[in-house]
Write a protein that holds these residues in place. Sequence first.
Motif, PDB file in Angstrom:
ATOM      1  N   GLY A 157       1.171  -1.431   0.364  1.00  0.00           N
ATOM      2  CA  GLY A 157       0.056  -0.078  -0.031  1.00  0.00           C
ATOM      3  C   GLY A 157       0.648   1.446  -0.378  1.00  0.00           C
ATOM      4  O   GLY A 157       0.492   2.381   0.252  1.00  0.00           O
ATOM      5  N   TYR A 158       1.755   1.443  -0.131  1.00  0.00           N
ATOM      6  CA  TYR A 158       2.835   2.440  -0.944  1.00  0.00           C
ATOM      7  C   TYR A 158       2.750   3.166  -1.604  1.00  0.00           C
ATOM      8  O   TYR A 158       2.301   2.561  -2.204  1.00  0.00           O
ATOM      9  N   GLU A 159       2.343   4.580  -2.052  1.00  0.00           N
ATOM     10  CA  GLU A 159       2.225   5.652  -2.265  1.00  0.00           C
ATOM     11  C   GLU A 159       3.365   6.168  -2.563  1.00  0.00           C
ATOM     12  O   GLU A 159       3.244   7.286  -1.443  1.00  0.00           O
ATOM     13  N   HIS A 160       4.480   6.743  -3.420  1.00  0.00           N
ATOM     14  CA  HIS A 160       5.551   7.794  -3.180  1.00  0.00           C
ATOM     15  C   HIS A 160       4.670   8.831  -3.263  1.00  0.00           C
ATOM     16  O   HIS A 160       3.755   9.382  -4.139  1.00  0.00           O
ATOM     17  N   PHE A 161       6.076  10.145  -2.546  1.00  0.00           N
ATOM     18  CA  PHE A 161       5.297  11.668  -2.829  1.00  0.00           C
ATOM     19  C   PHE A 161       3.545  11.240  -1.385  1.00  0.00           C
ATOM     20  O   PHE A 161       3.467  12.547  -1.448  1.00  0.00           O
ATOM     21  N   LYS A 162       3.695  10.370  -1.400  1.00  0.00           N
ATOM     22  CA  LYS A 162       2.362  10.656   0.396  1.00  0.00           C
ATOM     23  C   LYS A 162       3.041   9.355   1.032  1.00  0.00           C
ATOM     24  O   LYS A 162       2.940  10.282   1.886  1.00  0.00           O
ATOM     25  N   SER A 163       2.977   8.462   1.090  1.00  0.00           N
ATOM     26  CA  SER A 163       3.568   6.962   2.406  1.00  0.00           C
ATOM     27  C   SER A 163       4.476   7.765   3.197  1.00  0.00           C
ATOM     28  O   SER A 163       4.631   7.536   4.160  1.00  0.00           O
ATOM     29  N   ASN A 164       5.377   8.591   2.206  1.00  0.00           N
ATOM     30  CA  ASN A 164       6.629   8.256   2.854  1.00  0.00           C
ATOM     31  C   ASN A 164       7.054  10.032   3.250  1.00  0.00           C
ATOM     32  O   ASN A 164       8.422  10.383   3.511  1.00  0.00           O
ATOM     33  N   LEU A 165       5.955  11.211   2.939  1.00  0.00           N
ATOM     34  CA  LEU A 165       5.420  12.231   3.691  1.00  0.00           C
ATOM     35  C   LEU A 165       4.595  11.990   4.755  1.00  0.00           C
ATOM     36  O   LEU A 165       4.783  13.451   5.205  1.00  0.00           O
TER      37      LEU A 165
ATOM     38  N   PHE B 292       6.305   7.679   7.863  1.00  0.00           N
ATOM     39  CA  PHE B 292       7.492   7.312   7.426  1.00  0.00           C
ATOM     40  C   PHE B 292       8.288   8.174   8.172  1.00  0.00           C
ATOM     41  O   PHE B 292       9.872   7.836   8.326  1.00  0.00           O
ATOM     42  N   LYS B 293       8.435   9.434   8.476  1.00  0.00           N
ATOM     43  CA  LYS B 293       9.276  10.578   8.745  1.00  0.00           C
ATOM     44  C   LYS B 293       9.680  10.332  10.096  1.00  0.00           C
ATOM     45  O   LYS B 293      11.185  11.343  10.327  1.00  0.00           O
ATOM     46  N   GLY B 294       8.452   9.399  10.822  1.00  0.00           N
ATOM     47  CA  GLY B 294       9.280   9.168  12.321  1.00  0.00           C
ATOM     48  C   GLY B 294      10.442   8.369  12.551  1.00  0.00           C
ATOM     49  O   GLY B 294      11.068   8.219  13.032  1.00  0.00           O
ATOM     50  N   LYS B 295      11.199   7.962  11.332  1.00  0.00           N
ATOM     51  CA  LYS B 295      12.109   6.777  11.787  1.00  0.00           C
ATOM     52  C   LYS B 295      12.765   6.778  10.439  1.00  0.00           C
ATOM     53  O   LYS B 295      13.694   6.797  10.336  1.00  0.00           O
ATOM     54  N   PHE B 296      12.260   7.917   9.085  1.00  0.00           N
ATOM     55  CA  PHE B 296      13.068   8.355   8.260  1.00  0.00           C
ATOM     56  C   PHE B 296      12.714   9.889   8.789  1.00  0.00           C
ATOM     57  O   PHE B 296      11.877  10.445   7.096  1.00  0.00           O
ATOM     58  N   PRO B 297      13.194  11.021   8.535  1.00  0.00           N
ATOM     59  CA  PRO B 297      13.001  12.081   9.130  1.00  0.00           C
ATOM     60  C   PRO B 297      13.393  12.721   7.666  1.00  0.00           C
ATOM     61  O   PRO B 297      12.328  13.821   7.502  1.00  0.00           O
ATOM     62  N   HIS B 298      14.080  12.390   6.457  1.00  0.00           N
ATOM     63  CA  HIS B 298      14.082  13.244   5.697  1.00  0.00           C
ATOM     64  C   HIS B 298      12.639  12.502   4.302  1.00  0.00           C
ATOM     65  O   HIS B 298      13.162  13.818   3.636  1.00  0.00           O
ATOM     66  N   GLY B 299      12.524  11.562   4.201  1.00  0.00           N
ATOM     67  CA  GLY B 299      11.619  10.789   3.815  1.00  0.00           C
ATOM     68  C   GLY B 299      11.939  10.420   2.512  1.00  0.00           C
ATOM     69  O   GLY B 299      11.368  11.157   1.645  1.00  0.00           O
ATOM     70  N   LYS B 300      13.045  10.492   2.008  1.00  0.00           N
ATOM     71  CA  LYS B 300      13.395   9.657   1.198  1.00  0.00           C
ATOM     72  C   LYS B 300      13.498   7.733   1.010  1.00  0.00           C
ATOM     73  O   LYS B 300      13.328   7.638   2.254  1.00  0.00           O
ATOM     74  N   ILE B 301      13.491   7.324  -0.421  1.00  0.00           N
ATOM     75  CA  ILE B 301      13.886   6.237  -0.513  1.00  0.00           C
ATOM     76  C   ILE B 301      14.804   5.941  -1.920  1.00  0.00           C
ATOM     77  O   ILE B 301      15.149   6.545  -2.500  1.00  0.00           O
TER      78      ILE B 301
END
Length: 422
Positions: A34-42, A46-55
């Motif tokens: 269910g990952y949606e790029h430019f949405k899920s990573n923001l 997600f940003k609680g684990k990876f603050p910069h939001g990059k994949i």
Amino acid sequence: MSTPTLWTIPIQAKGKPIRAALTLAGIPFELPTGYEHFKSNLEPAFKGKFPHGKIPAWEEGSLLLFEADAILRYVAKKAPNGGLTGSSPVEEAQIDQWIHFVDTEIDANNDLVRALAGGKIPYSKPAHTWALDREIRGLTTLNLHLASRTFLVGERLTIADLFVAALIQKATTATLDSELRAKFPHTIRHLETVANQPAIKAIYDLNPSAYIEKGITFVPPKKEAKPKAEKKKEEPKPKAPKKKAEEEDDDEPPADVPPEEKKRNPLDDLPKSNFNLEDWKRAYSNLDTRGAEGSLEWFYKNYDPAGFSLWRVDFKYNEELTQTFMSSNQIGGFFNRLEASRKYLFGSVGVLGETNNSVISGSIITRGPEIEPTISVAPDWESYSYTKIDLEKPEDKAFFEASLAWDLEIDGKKWADGKNFK
């Protein structure tokens, strides 16, 4: 411990080598559902684990990693049989070298061209040309290295091959068009060798028919035609009170404010010179260079050192030059990026030598006593060194004349091809 998660999407170039390394090593992992790029990573989760939001990003219990090359090396070192990260400290360094080189010299410039052509940043033809030239320079170095090798480092597949193949595959959809692919056959052969390894073929999903035929270019958006409004007779309206300066619309200046005066180039304020650069360019174009009535004779009769200066220009990285025609194209690209200084400059620069043993050198005539004000409009101007030419010195005069006549020779290397900036 739960199965590690690799946060990526199938089409992401830098996620492919990590998935390939995990597959070759037989290490279990899962992709997010269910990952949606430019949405899920923001999202906060997600940003609680990876603050910069990059994949790509790697989640293995409490271990959280980002940056593709760091994740790639980490997972490859977990392989039971090893080998993917090199068999010695020397090979490990060489692997890192090629990963970093292709990332910064090829992929970064490919991305810049994509951003310019796609309108993500304001389009600039000189920036487009500069980025593409830098990418071609990187591809030339890579292709030369692969000319006598199947893999980048050693005799076996390593993470360098996995990483480089993914980024070259990405370039084939944007900048690495049919003309460039023909110039870099070893690079394309390497891509297809790696991507067709049976165990990882489905990850790369390489389809040569998807290679771009012509490199992407910027197409200005069409302006929508405004519908003509019916004219209606209206009572004259009173003029609106003038806004205060801080309330003015930022998009365009008010109608009653005169347009901003074009800034004058400081070179135009230099004392008037008796030497007319445009007349010189015509003389050089229409007369033989040497001879009693040649362009050099015209130059010496009319040159005014009070208003102009002469410079020797030499490329700093001659050890990176390969094919002479590519070096000639590089000179052409450099000259293209000097367009803003055309009225103040003349140049005659050439490639001397032969394939894999050549130098770039020549002469420049510029307005003013210094070279930087005119030459620095080219983003890559610092890739060259500049030495003032003194016509009172026989060796300087001989160099200047030979570079204009295209018969210059340096250390036994004869003039192979050249370009003029006129």
